[in-house]
Design an enzyme around this catalytic site. Structure first.
Site, PDB file in Angstrom:
ATOM      1  N   GLU A  85      10.621   6.633  32.084  1.00 65.15           N
ATOM      2  CA  GLU A  85      11.418   7.448  31.174  1.00 65.15           C
ATOM      3  C   GLU A  85      12.449   8.253  31.946  1.00 65.15           C
ATOM      4  O   GLU A  85      12.201   8.675  33.077  1.00 65.15           O
ATOM      5  CB  GLU A  85      10.519   8.451  30.448  1.00 65.15           C
ATOM      6  CG  GLU A  85       9.507   7.796  29.554  1.00 65.15           C
ATOM      7  CD  GLU A  85       8.524   8.801  28.970  1.00 65.15           C
ATOM      8  OE1 GLU A  85       7.472   8.370  28.506  1.00 65.15           O
ATOM      9  OE2 GLU A  85       8.811  10.006  29.004  1.00 65.15           O
TER      10      GLU A  85
ATOM     11  N   CYS B  88      16.759  14.239  33.790  1.00 68.29           N
ATOM     12  CA  CYS B  88      15.409  14.330  34.335  1.00 68.29           C
ATOM     13  C   CYS B  88      14.975  12.894  34.621  1.00 68.29           C
ATOM     14  O   CYS B  88      14.908  12.074  33.706  1.00 68.29           O
ATOM     15  CB  CYS B  88      14.502  14.986  33.290  1.00 68.29           C
ATOM     16  SG  CYS B  88      12.781  14.990  33.765  1.00 68.29           S
TER      17      CYS B  88
ATOM     18  N   CYS C 276       1.586   7.642  37.875  1.00 69.66           N
ATOM     19  CA  CYS C 276       1.434   8.718  38.857  1.00 69.66           C
ATOM     20  C   CYS C 276      -0.023   8.782  39.299  1.00 69.66           C
ATOM     21  O   CYS C 276      -0.940   8.599  38.493  1.00 69.66           O
ATOM     22  CB  CYS C 276       1.839  10.052  38.230  1.00 69.66           C
ATOM     23  SG  CYS C 276       1.792  11.416  39.404  1.00 69.66           S
TER      24      CYS C 276
ATOM     25  N   CYS D 140      -2.835  15.011  36.905  1.00 73.05           N
ATOM     26  CA  CYS D 140      -2.910  16.340  36.269  1.00 73.05           C
ATOM     27  C   CYS D 140      -3.477  16.175  34.853  1.00 73.05           C
ATOM     28  O   CYS D 140      -3.072  15.265  34.126  1.00 73.05           O
ATOM     29  CB  CYS D 140      -1.521  16.975  36.197  1.00 73.05           C
ATOM     30  SG  CYS D 140      -0.748  17.116  37.816  1.00 73.05           S
TER      31      CYS D 140
ATOM     32  N   CYS E  64      -1.233  16.113  31.603  1.00 74.54           N
ATOM     33  CA  CYS E  64      -0.058  15.232  31.610  1.00 74.54           C
ATOM     34  C   CYS E  64      -0.426  13.831  31.152  1.00 74.54           C
ATOM     35  O   CYS E  64      -1.376  13.233  31.665  1.00 74.54           O
ATOM     36  CB  CYS E  64       0.519  15.200  33.024  1.00 74.54           C
ATOM     37  SG  CYS E  64       1.778  13.932  33.265  1.00 74.54           S
TER      38      CYS E  64
ATOM     39  N   SER F  33       5.081  22.931  40.958  1.00 74.41           N
ATOM     40  CA  SER F  33       4.269  23.013  39.737  1.00 74.41           C
ATOM     41  C   SER F  33       3.025  23.823  40.084  1.00 74.41           C
ATOM     42  O   SER F  33       2.088  23.298  40.687  1.00 74.41           O
ATOM     43  CB  SER F  33       3.842  21.611  39.283  1.00 74.41           C
ATOM     44  OG  SER F  33       4.969  20.843  39.024  1.00 74.41           O
ATOM     45  N   LEU F  34       3.050  25.073  39.724  1.00 74.55           N
ATOM     46  CA  LEU F  34       1.946  25.963  40.119  1.00 74.55           C
ATOM     47  C   LEU F  34       0.877  25.989  39.023  1.00 74.55           C
ATOM     48  O   LEU F  34      -0.271  25.669  39.248  1.00 74.55           O
ATOM     49  CB  LEU F  34       2.510  27.372  40.378  1.00 74.55           C
ATOM     50  CG  LEU F  34       1.553  28.338  41.038  1.00 74.55           C
ATOM     51  CD1 LEU F  34       1.299  27.932  42.477  1.00 74.55           C
ATOM     52  CD2 LEU F  34       2.106  29.761  40.972  1.00 74.55           C
ATOM     53  N   HIS F  35       1.271  26.422  37.853  1.00 75.34           N
ATOM     54  CA  HIS F  35       0.463  26.376  36.629  1.00 75.34           C
ATOM     55  C   HIS F  35      -0.774  27.268  36.601  1.00 75.34           C
ATOM     56  O   HIS F  35      -1.390  27.431  35.540  1.00 75.34           O
ATOM     57  CB  HIS F  35       0.057  24.943  36.272  1.00 75.34           C
ATOM     58  CG  HIS F  35       1.232  24.015  36.157  1.00 75.34           C
ATOM     59  ND1 HIS F  35       2.436  24.409  35.617  1.00 75.34           N
ATOM     60  CD2 HIS F  35       1.406  22.724  36.541  1.00 75.34           C
ATOM     61  CE1 HIS F  35       3.286  23.395  35.662  1.00 75.34           C
ATOM     62  NE2 HIS F  35       2.688  22.381  36.217  1.00 75.34           N
TER      63      HIS F  35
ATOM     64  N   CYS G 174       5.550  13.936  28.281  1.00 77.31           N
ATOM     65  CA  CYS G 174       5.963  13.036  29.358  1.00 77.31           C
ATOM     66  C   CYS G 174       5.024  11.839  29.439  1.00 77.31           C
ATOM     67  O   CYS G 174       3.823  11.984  29.535  1.00 77.31           O
ATOM     68  CB  CYS G 174       5.951  13.802  30.678  1.00 77.31           C
ATOM     69  SG  CYS G 174       6.103  12.760  32.119  1.00 77.31           S
TER      70      CYS G 174
HETATM   71  S1  SF4 Z   1       2.522  16.361  35.952  1.00 76.41           S
HETATM   72 FE1  SF4 Z   1       3.746  15.190  37.405  1.00 76.41          FE
HETATM   73  S2  SF4 Z   1       2.428  15.094  39.238  1.00 76.41           S
HETATM   74 FE2  SF4 Z   1       1.075  15.664  37.549  1.00 76.41          FE
HETATM   75  S3  SF4 Z   1       0.250  13.709  36.778  1.00 76.41           S
HETATM   76 FE3  SF4 Z   1       2.089  14.182  35.565  1.00 76.41          FE
HETATM   77  S4  SF4 Z   1       3.727  13.089  36.569  1.00 76.41           S
HETATM   78 FE4  SF4 Z   1       2.037  13.237  38.049  1.00 76.41          FE
END
Ligand code: SF4
Length: 361
Positions: free
Chosen positions: A96, A110, A117, A121, A124, A224-226, A343
């Protein structure tokens, strides 16, 4: 099924690499400049139209490289002007890319650095897919070229992308060498020539690769702290088990920062999970105020997600508390919610509908 073209993509080459290639075949440096002008300044990808490049060089390029840009397999336009693209590569894989309009006619792309990946995470959708493969530099740059071509053909010849964020699918630093090469092509004047300030790489916190960032062009870095507590961060991002907050923050301190530049910390705000008073306090202890910007991202719910988005008043309260503690803080507005699933979700949905081999070249 068509045979997959295995030649290297021409768009994977930095200027110096193209010069070296041409030199090894007896061609002069200025030819590389002409080729880069056609591709990156005029956005003409069909080499038969490169009028000032000799047939001999064109033949040499097509024998040795794949000169095709990726295909826009699907596109969707949101009411707010955001456009989402599914981009297909020569092996039929897709990623994407999202074009987000902003003030002063700016347009940010983006883009993705991997198919899938490996980081996993838990918030995600892409993270649930696992890693299929890394993208070549030319496939990362190719997303920019394909979307630029789409905009010029379908919207208007003056259309241009002005900013890039590596925040799509994949962990860009897991694909270090190809991502680095793409960043060189994006920022090199002879290629796309974007200002280093207009290119931002977002990482989940791969500490060994963060330590190697001095090899990169000095683009913006977002982390990416979160979470500001290890337990919460490990729940959200399993990578925190390997590289916890202490190790991450020590590595970040070593990133060479130019004057007046910040590290941006992305903080996904999740209702009743990491949006509490103690989270504000922990963040305020963890992050150095002078060189940190915090970007709050209210969680974007998707059908199977167990997390919830906080209320607007809670988001504003969290921001206010951080600002009171001396931080520059922004809240990312949700763009394209009518076309944008979380995403990776679009990709999953579309792959069910598209015969991927149809888009192989
Ligand atoms: S947030 Fe980014 S690093 Fe984490 S699983 Fe999704 S794509 Fe991967």
């Amino acid at each position: 099924m068509e045979k997959i073209n295995e030649r290297r993509l021409l768009f994977s080459l930095t200027f110096d690499e193209l010069v070296k290639f041409l030199d090894s075949h007896g061609a002069k440096k200025f030819v590389a400049k002409q080729i880069f002008e056609w591709i990156y300044h005029k956005f003409v990808f069909d080499h038969t139209q490169w009028t000032n490049v000799s047939d001999k060089v064109k033949g040499l390029l097509s024998e040795n490289f794949d000169l095709t840009i990726p295909k826009v397999v699907w596109d969707g336009l949101s009411e707010d002007g955001t456009r989402k693209f599914l981009i297909g590569f020569r092996d039929g894989r897709t990623v994407e890319a999202v074009m987000i309009p902003a003030r002063n006619n700016r347009k940010t792309l983006c883009l993705s650095s991997q198919v899938g990946c490996a980081i996993g995470c838990t918030f995600c959708h892409t993270g649930t897919m696992g890693l299929t493969r890394h993208l070549e530099a030319g496939e990362i740059v190719g997303q920019f070229l394909s979307v630029t071509k789409f905009l010029k053909d379908k919207v208007g010849p003056e259309e241009r992308l002005s900013n890039i964020v590596y925040m799509g699918q994949g962990e860009p630093l897991h694909n270090f060498d190809e991502t680095k090469k793409s960043a060189i092509i994006f920022t090199d004047e002879k290629a796309l020539g974007l200002s280093q300030r207009r290119v931002t790489l977002s990482t989940s916190g791969l500490v060994p690769q963060i330590k190697k960032l001095e090899d990169f062009p000095p683009i913006n870095i977002a982390i990416s702290l979160h979470a500001a507590h290890n337990e919460i961060r490990t729940e959200l991002m399993p990578i925190n088990k390997a590289y916890d907050l202490d190790r991450l923050l020590s590595a970040i301190k070593e990133i060479p920062l130019k004057a007046h530049r910040y590290i941006t910390y992305e903080y996904l705000l999740i209702d009743k999970y990491n949006d509490r008073k103690e989270d504000v306090e922990a963040l305020s202890k963890l992050l150095p105020k002078k060189v940190s910007k915090i970007n709050l991202i209210p969680f974007n719910e998707y059908p199977e997600s167990s997390f919830k988005r906080p209320s607007v008043s809670r988001i504003n309260w969290f921001r206010y508390e951080l600002e009171k503690n001396g931080y520059t803080c922004t809240v990312r507005t949700t763009k394209g919610s009518d076309i944008l699933a979380a995403c990776g979700q679009l990709k999953s949905e579309m792959e069910k509908k598209i015969n991927l081999w149809e888009i192989g070249q």
